[in-house]
Design a protein around this motif. Structure first.
Motif, mmCIF file in Angstrom:
data_model
loop_
_atom_site.group_PDB
_atom_site.id
_atom_site.type_symbol
_atom_site.label_atom_id
_atom_site.label_comp_id
_atom_site.label_asym_id
_atom_site.label_seq_id
_atom_site.Cartn_x
_atom_site.Cartn_y
_atom_site.Cartn_z
ATOM 1 N N LYS A 1 0.842 -1.194 0.000
ATOM 2 C CA LYS A 1 0.000 0.000 0.000
ATOM 3 C C LYS A 1 0.877 1.244 0.000
ATOM 4 O O LYS A 1 1.900 1.283 0.676
ATOM 5 N N HIS A 2 0.447 2.243 -0.752
ATOM 6 C CA HIS A 2 1.095 3.556 -0.726
ATOM 7 C C HIS A 2 0.124 4.533 -0.063
ATOM 8 O O HIS A 2 -0.986 4.740 -0.551
ATOM 9 N N MET B 1 -3.484 5.681 -1.380
ATOM 10 C CA MET B 1 -3.474 6.110 -2.775
ATOM 11 C C MET B 1 -3.446 4.937 -3.745
ATOM 12 O O MET B 1 -4.047 4.997 -4.811
ATOM 13 N N ASP B 2 -2.740 3.859 -3.386
ATOM 14 C CA ASP B 2 -2.624 2.727 -4.305
ATOM 15 C C ASP B 2 -2.424 1.454 -3.499
ATOM 16 O O ASP B 2 -1.709 1.457 -2.493
ATOM 17 N N SER C 1 -1.555 -2.760 -4.206
ATOM 18 C CA SER C 1 -1.077 -3.664 -5.242
ATOM 19 C C SER C 1 -0.825 -5.044 -4.643
ATOM 20 O O SER C 1 -0.315 -5.171 -3.530
ATOM 21 N N ALA D 1 3.531 -0.974 -5.045
ATOM 22 C CA ALA D 1 2.474 -0.006 -5.332
ATOM 23 C C ALA D 1 3.085 1.262 -5.926
ATOM 24 O O ALA D 1 4.172 1.692 -5.552
ATOM 25 N N ASP D 2 2.388 1.859 -6.886
ATOM 26 C CA ASP D 2 2.866 3.078 -7.531
ATOM 27 C C ASP D 2 2.762 4.254 -6.560
ATOM 28 O O ASP D 2 1.857 4.338 -5.743
ATOM 29 N N CYS E 1 2.526 8.432 -5.532
ATOM 30 C CA CYS E 1 1.564 9.471 -5.878
ATOM 31 C C CYS E 1 2.227 10.651 -6.582
ATOM 32 O O CYS E 1 1.566 11.610 -6.968
ATOM 33 N N ASP F 1 4.991 3.886 2.687
ATOM 34 C CA ASP F 1 4.712 2.620 2.014
ATOM 35 C C ASP F 1 4.568 1.525 3.067
ATOM 36 O O ASP F 1 5.428 1.379 3.933
#
Length: 128
Positions: free
Chosen positions: A28-29, A36-37, A39, A44-45, A47, A60
């Motif tokens: 998780k980001h 925000m993201d 995965s 995770a990408d 922001c 993260d």
């Protein structure tokens, strides 16, 4: 119908074994307290706010759910109470579906009344 039920049940069991043996990694980001993201299996990408500051607003988080490695069940790990329970469960389960060879007939000692005439054939009234 029985074959379809067996196929569905075996497919569900195969998916259950697959899901329990695979390790899952969730990444998780988090930026400013908001996710925000998310995965699975990869990073995770970000922001876009990853600045080189002492105190960053982004974080993260990552956690991994480990899959099961040992699928063999050994009978040496069972103690006596578990053996007794297993044997009694199997025995009662098989006796639950046992069909009696002879059904008791309560009318076996009585003779039917004498048939003087067959009313249904004479009146030609038959149940369909």
């Amino acid at each position: 119908m029985k074959q379809i039920f067996h196929q569905i049940l075996s497919s569900l069991m195969a998916l259950l074994v697959l899901a329990s043996t695979v390790s899952w990694t969730v990444d998780k980001h988090i930026c400013m307290g908001r996710v925000m993201d998310i995965s699975l299996f990869s990073h995770a990408d970000g922001c876009g706010m990853d600045m080189e500051m002492e105190k960053s607003c982004c974080d993260d988080e990552s956690f991994t759910v480990q899959g099961q490695d040992d699928l063999k069940i050994s009978l040496e790990k069972f103690d006596l109470d578990q053996h007794v329970f297993l044997v009694s469960f199997v025995q009662t389960y098989f006796q639950l579906f046992e069909i009696d060879a002879e059904e008791p007939s309560i009318f076996s000692e009585y003779n039917p009344p004498p048939l003087i005439r067959d009313v249904q054939v004479l009146d030609q009234t038959f149940l369909i």
